[in-house]
Design a protein around this motif. Structure first.
Motif, short mmCIF file in Angstrom:
data_model
loop_
_atom_site.label_atom_id
_atom_site.label_comp_id
_atom_site.label_asym_id
_atom_site.label_seq_id
_atom_site.Cartn_x
_atom_site.Cartn_y
_atom_site.Cartn_z
N MET A 274 -14.85 -2.98 6.03
CA MET A 274 -13.59 -3.57 5.62
C MET A 274 -13.67 -3.82 4.12
SD MET A 274 -10.71 -4.53 6.95
CE MET A 274 -11.14 -4.57 8.71
N PRO A 275 -12.88 -3.09 3.30
CA PRO A 275 -11.64 -2.42 3.66
C PRO A 275 -11.72 -0.90 3.74
CG PRO A 275 -11.65 -2.75 1.32
CD PRO A 275 -12.99 -3.24 1.83
N ASN A 276 -12.93 -0.30 3.67
CA ASN A 276 -13.00 1.17 3.60
C ASN A 276 -12.35 1.84 4.80
OD1 ASN A 276 -14.34 1.20 1.12
ND2 ASN A 276 -16.33 0.93 2.08
N GLU A 277 -12.53 1.26 5.99
CA GLU A 277 -11.92 1.86 7.18
C GLU A 277 -10.40 1.74 7.14
OE1 GLU A 277 -13.69 0.11 10.61
OE2 GLU A 277 -15.72 0.73 10.08
N VAL A 278 -9.91 0.67 6.54
CA VAL A 278 -8.46 0.51 6.39
C VAL A 278 -7.92 1.58 5.45
CG1 VAL A 278 -6.61 -1.03 5.61
CG2 VAL A 278 -8.57 -1.96 6.86
N VAL A 279 -8.62 1.82 4.35
CA VAL A 279 -8.21 2.86 3.40
C VAL A 279 -8.18 4.22 4.09
CG1 VAL A 279 -8.88 4.09 1.31
CG2 VAL A 279 -8.97 1.59 1.36
N ARG A 280 -9.23 4.52 4.86
CA ARG A 280 -9.27 5.81 5.57
C ARG A 280 -8.11 5.92 6.56
NH1 ARG A 280 -15.00 5.19 5.05
NH2 ARG A 280 -15.14 3.97 6.97
N VAL B 266 -3.54 -4.55 -3.04
CA VAL B 266 -4.32 -5.26 -2.02
C VAL B 266 -5.66 -5.66 -2.61
CG1 VAL B 266 -5.24 -5.19 0.33
CG2 VAL B 266 -3.21 -3.82 -0.26
N LEU B 267 -6.06 -6.91 -2.40
CA LEU B 267 -7.29 -7.43 -3.00
C LEU B 267 -8.37 -7.62 -1.95
CD1 LEU B 267 -8.58 -8.61 -5.63
CD2 LEU B 267 -7.79 -10.85 -4.84
N LYS B 268 -9.56 -7.07 -2.22
CA LYS B 268 -10.75 -7.33 -1.41
C LYS B 268 -11.92 -7.45 -2.37
CE LYS B 268 -13.45 -7.71 2.20
NZ LYS B 268 -13.51 -8.97 2.98
N THR B 269 -12.10 -8.65 -2.90
CA THR B 269 -13.15 -8.88 -3.87
C THR B 269 -13.83 -10.22 -3.58
OG1 THR B 269 -11.71 -10.04 -5.45
CG2 THR B 269 -11.87 -7.65 -5.66
N GLU C 100 -14.19 -4.90 -4.91
CA GLU C 100 -15.36 -5.24 -5.70
C GLU C 100 -16.55 -4.37 -5.29
OE1 GLU C 100 -15.94 -6.87 -8.88
OE2 GLU C 100 -14.65 -8.29 -7.83
N GLU C 101 -17.51 -4.20 -6.20
CA GLU C 101 -18.73 -3.45 -5.91
C GLU C 101 -19.43 -4.00 -4.67
OE1 GLU C 101 -19.87 -0.68 -7.51
OE2 GLU C 101 -17.96 -0.75 -8.57
N GLY D 201 -1.12 9.47 6.06
CA GLY D 201 -0.37 10.19 5.04
C GLY D 201 0.02 9.36 3.83
N HIS D 202 -0.52 8.16 3.69
CA HIS D 202 -0.19 7.32 2.55
C HIS D 202 -1.16 7.58 1.39
CE1 HIS D 202 2.68 5.07 4.98
NE2 HIS D 202 1.78 5.08 5.93
N ARG D 203 -0.69 7.35 0.18
CA ARG D 203 -1.52 7.52 -1.01
C ARG D 203 -2.20 6.20 -1.33
NH1 ARG D 203 2.38 9.57 -5.52
NH2 ARG D 203 0.52 9.07 -6.76
N VAL D 204 -3.51 6.22 -1.40
CA VAL D 204 -4.27 4.99 -1.66
C VAL D 204 -5.21 5.23 -2.84
CG1 VAL D 204 -5.80 3.22 -0.72
CG2 VAL D 204 -4.18 4.40 0.80
N GLU D 205 -5.05 4.41 -3.86
CA GLU D 205 -5.97 4.41 -5.00
C GLU D 205 -6.89 3.21 -4.86
OE1 GLU D 205 -5.93 4.20 -9.92
OE2 GLU D 205 -4.06 3.99 -8.77
N VAL D 206 -8.18 3.40 -5.10
CA VAL D 206 -9.15 2.31 -5.03
C VAL D 206 -9.69 2.06 -6.44
CG1 VAL D 206 -11.35 1.50 -4.08
CG2 VAL D 206 -9.78 2.86 -2.66
N LEU D 207 -9.46 0.84 -6.95
CA LEU D 207 -9.99 0.42 -8.23
C LEU D 207 -11.10 -0.59 -8.01
CD1 LEU D 207 -6.75 -0.13 -10.39
CD2 LEU D 207 -8.22 1.90 -10.28
N ARG D 208 -12.14 -0.51 -8.84
CA ARG D 208 -13.27 -1.44 -8.73
C ARG D 208 -13.32 -2.27 -10.02
NH1 ARG D 208 -15.40 0.04 -4.11
NH2 ARG D 208 -15.24 2.24 -3.47
N PRO D 209 -12.59 -3.37 -10.05
CA PRO D 209 -12.45 -4.13 -11.30
C PRO D 209 -13.76 -4.68 -11.83
CG PRO D 209 -11.54 -5.35 -9.44
CD PRO D 209 -11.82 -3.96 -8.95
#
Length: 325
Positions: A16-22, A56-59, A8-9, A28-36
């Motif tokens: 959290m979760p930006n550090e997890v994404v990084r 993965v949900l963080k909203t 979420e915005e 080496g994993h592919r991570v897409e971030v959507l902001r519903p």
């Protein structure tokens, strides 16, 4: 692995979760971030079950992210946490009914679709804690001292939708937050949002056997893998006042690496828990403490659940520098 994070915005700039994404990308994993909350979603095409290994949900609780996660789950995708489990804790009225029915130490809970209906709560139940059923991050939590005070607050509560009210649990002004990640439990203490004048430095603290058991049992009851539990130490013992899916994990050592590793395990199916069966009520014990130093505050959730009378305390291991194959 291919992962999709629904963020979420509200959490755009949060660790959290930006550090997890990084961390996941560094491995080496592919991570897409959507902001519903900030996108027009064409729901007929938004979810492709084969496009990602896990979602993965963080909203925020009332945001649209859970709908998208549930759509992914309905299409057969793996979700972190289980979408049904998230729905079960994000509705605080439902969470209270589930938890008390399964023997968790939750306070009596009233629910009302309109704030004026709360006037029917007996005066003997005051003071009350009133909050939105879909609230999160301490938003709109009120300590209401009397029926007269409730009447004065009705205009303020009118726009909050479904409300829940619980008798206030007398406490020192300190909340205990128990985090569960990767099968381990960590506890921190911090100032209660209901006691803004209390000075409490947020810090990692030891877990008692009783709190560890409650923390592990919460995951079993609601079917969660990554979660947080707010506990108050009241005059009659610990009381669970809130459960959160994917919390902040503040003060947890190497939190980003721990959460990233847990996400990968769950995505692979090696870390998920089965849907919980109806279990027995939590046994009550009197204040048994674990003798553990401040640096050794992690215990395994499985140990806490299966052998609470002799919970094993283990030092929190350092996170490996690379992600295991």
């Amino acid at each position: 692995m291919r992962l999709c994070f629904l963020v979420e915005e509200h959490y755009r700039h949060d660790g959290m979760p930006n550090e997890v994404v990084r961390q996941l990308k560094a491995w080496g994993h592919r991570v897409e971030v959507l902001r519903p909350g900030g996108s027009l979603l064409r729901m007929s095409e938004a979810v492709d079950a084969g496009a990602h290994d896990a979602w993965v949900l963080k909203t925020v609780s009332g945001g649209p992210g859970l709908t998208l996660l549930e759509a992914a789950a309905a299409a057969g995708a793996t979700t972190v946490n289980d979408a049904r489990a998230i729905r079960g804790v994000r509705d605080k009225a439902l969470a209270a009914a589930i938890g008390r029915g399964r023997g968790l130490p939750l306070p009596p809970t009233y629910a009302a679709a309109r704030p004026e209906l709360l006037a029917q709560i007996p005066a003997s139940e005051y003071p009350l804690v009133v909050k939105p059923a879909d609230g999160s991050s301490g938003r709109a939590v009120h300590l209401v001292s009397s029926p007269e005070r409730l009447a004065a607050m009705l205009p303020e509560l009118a726009g909050e939708g479904m409300l829940v009210a619980q008798p206030y649990v007398p406490n020192s002004g300190t909340d205990l937050k128990v985090y569960a990640v990767g099968g381990e439990l960590f506890a921190t203490e911090r100032r209660s949002p209901l006691h803004p004048d209390t000075s409490v430095p947020e810090r990692l603290v030891p877990l008692s056997a009783e709190i560890a058991e409650i923390g592990a049992r919460v995951g079993e009851v609601y079917g969660l893998d990554l979660y947080g539990v707010d506990v108050l130490l009241g005059p009659d013992g610990p009381v669970v006042v809130d459960v959160n899916d994917f919390p902040s994990f503040r003060q947890v050592p190497d939190a980003a690496a721990r959460v990233a590793r847990a996400v990968l395990d769950l995505a692979r199916g090696s870390g998920s828990r089965p849907c919980p069966e109806v279990g027995s009520a939590l046994p009550r014990r009197s204040g048994q403490e674990m003798s553990i130093p401040l640096q050794a505050t992690a215990v395994t959730a499985a140990t806490a659940a299966s052998a609470a009378a002799s919970v094993v305390a283990a030092a929190a291991p350092a996170a490996p520098t690379g992600e295991p194959v």
